[in-house]
Design a protein around this motif. Structure first.
Motif, PDB file in Angstrom:
ATOM      1  N   ALA A  32       0.817  -1.213   0.000  1.00 19.68           N
ATOM      2  CA  ALA A  32       0.000   0.000   0.000  1.00 19.68           C
ATOM      3  C   ALA A  32       0.852   1.264   0.000  1.00 19.68           C
ATOM      4  O   ALA A  32       0.379   2.330  -0.386  1.00 19.68           O
ATOM      5  N   GLY A  33       2.094   1.145   0.432  1.00 16.87           N
ATOM      6  CA  GLY A  33       2.967   2.311   0.474  1.00 16.87           C
ATOM      7  C   GLY A  33       2.694   3.235   1.637  1.00 16.87           C
ATOM      8  O   GLY A  33       3.063   4.404   1.604  1.00 16.87           O
ATOM      9  N   THR A  34       2.046   2.714   2.673  1.00 16.05           N
ATOM     10  CA  THR A  34       1.722   3.532   3.839  1.00 16.05           C
ATOM     11  C   THR A  34       1.666   2.662   5.084  1.00 16.05           C
ATOM     12  O   THR A  34       1.325   1.488   5.019  1.00 16.05           O
ATOM     13  N   THR A  35       2.014   3.251   6.206  1.00 14.28           N
ATOM     14  CA  THR A  35       1.918   2.507   7.463  1.00 14.28           C
ATOM     15  C   THR A  35       0.558   2.682   8.110  1.00 14.28           C
ATOM     16  O   THR A  35       0.133   1.846   8.894  1.00 14.28           O
ATOM     17  N   PRO A  37      -3.335   3.685   6.860  1.00 13.48           N
ATOM     18  CA  PRO A  37      -4.239   4.084   5.781  1.00 13.48           C
ATOM     19  C   PRO A  37      -5.180   5.202   6.231  1.00 13.48           C
ATOM     20  O   PRO A  37      -5.389   5.408   7.431  1.00 13.48           O
ATOM     21  N   SER A  38      -5.724   5.907   5.267  1.00 11.48           N
ATOM     22  CA  SER A  38      -6.726   6.926   5.589  1.00 11.48           C
ATOM     23  C   SER A  38      -7.984   6.237   6.105  1.00 11.48           C
ATOM     24  O   SER A  38      -8.165   5.029   5.927  1.00 11.48           O
ATOM     25  N   ARG A  39      -8.863   7.011   6.725  1.00 10.86           N
ATOM     26  CA  ARG A  39     -10.110   6.427   7.225  1.00 10.86           C
ATOM     27  C   ARG A  39     -10.910   5.806   6.085  1.00 10.86           C
ATOM     28  O   ARG A  39     -11.571   4.785   6.272  1.00 10.86           O
ATOM     29  N   ALA A  40     -10.833   6.405   4.913  1.00  9.53           N
ATOM     30  CA  ALA A  40     -11.569   5.886   3.755  1.00  9.53           C
ATOM     31  C   ALA A  40     -11.043   4.519   3.324  1.00  9.53           C
ATOM     32  O   ALA A  40     -11.794   3.704   2.781  1.00  9.53           O
ATOM     33  N   ASN A  41      -9.765   4.248   3.571  1.00  3.33           N
ATOM     34  CA  ASN A  41      -9.152   2.986   3.141  1.00  3.33           C
ATOM     35  C   ASN A  41      -8.947   1.990   4.274  1.00  3.33           C
ATOM     36  O   ASN A  41      -8.457   0.883   4.040  1.00  3.33           O
ATOM     37  N   GLN A  42      -9.300   2.356   5.498  1.00  2.00           N
ATOM     38  CA  GLN A  42      -9.033   1.499   6.658  1.00  2.00           C
ATOM     39  C   GLN A  42      -9.674   0.122   6.528  1.00  2.00           C
ATOM     40  O   GLN A  42      -9.041  -0.889   6.800  1.00  2.00           O
TER      41      GLN A  42
END
Length: 91
Positions: A32-35, A37-42
């Motif tokens: 995902a490239g992130t540690t 995620p945004s709330r939309a992607n959680q």
């Protein structure tokens, strides 16, 4: 791919559910490239972690080997020795 994902197969004692989940989490974070995620992607992030943890657990249950199980403490000591050789402490 990711240095934080460790080999889980053929250890005595076998990998725990927490170790499998941690490896799945590291994999999803890397992809995902992130540690975080945004709330939309959680929800999608959490679903992916659970799916990969399930697939990893299934894989570990079905792998076979004729090699004797490795000892976790011995393997950790070997890793520390390799790290000390790679990254010597200068005084």
């Amino acid at each position: 791919m990711c240095r934080n994902i460790h080999t889980l197969h053929n250890f005595d004692p076998p990998a725990t559910g927490d170790e499998v989940h941690a490896a799945a989490l590291q994999y999803v974070r890397k992809v995902a490239g992130t540690t975080r995620p945004s709330r939309a992607n959680q929800e999608a992030f959490d679903e992916a972690v659970e799916a990969i943890a399930h697939a990893t657990h299934h894989l570990l249950e079905h792998l076979t080997t004729s090699a004797p199980p490795k000892n976790r403490d011995e393997e950790a000591a070997k890793a520390r020795a390799r790290a000390a050789t790679r990254y010597p402490v200068s005084a």
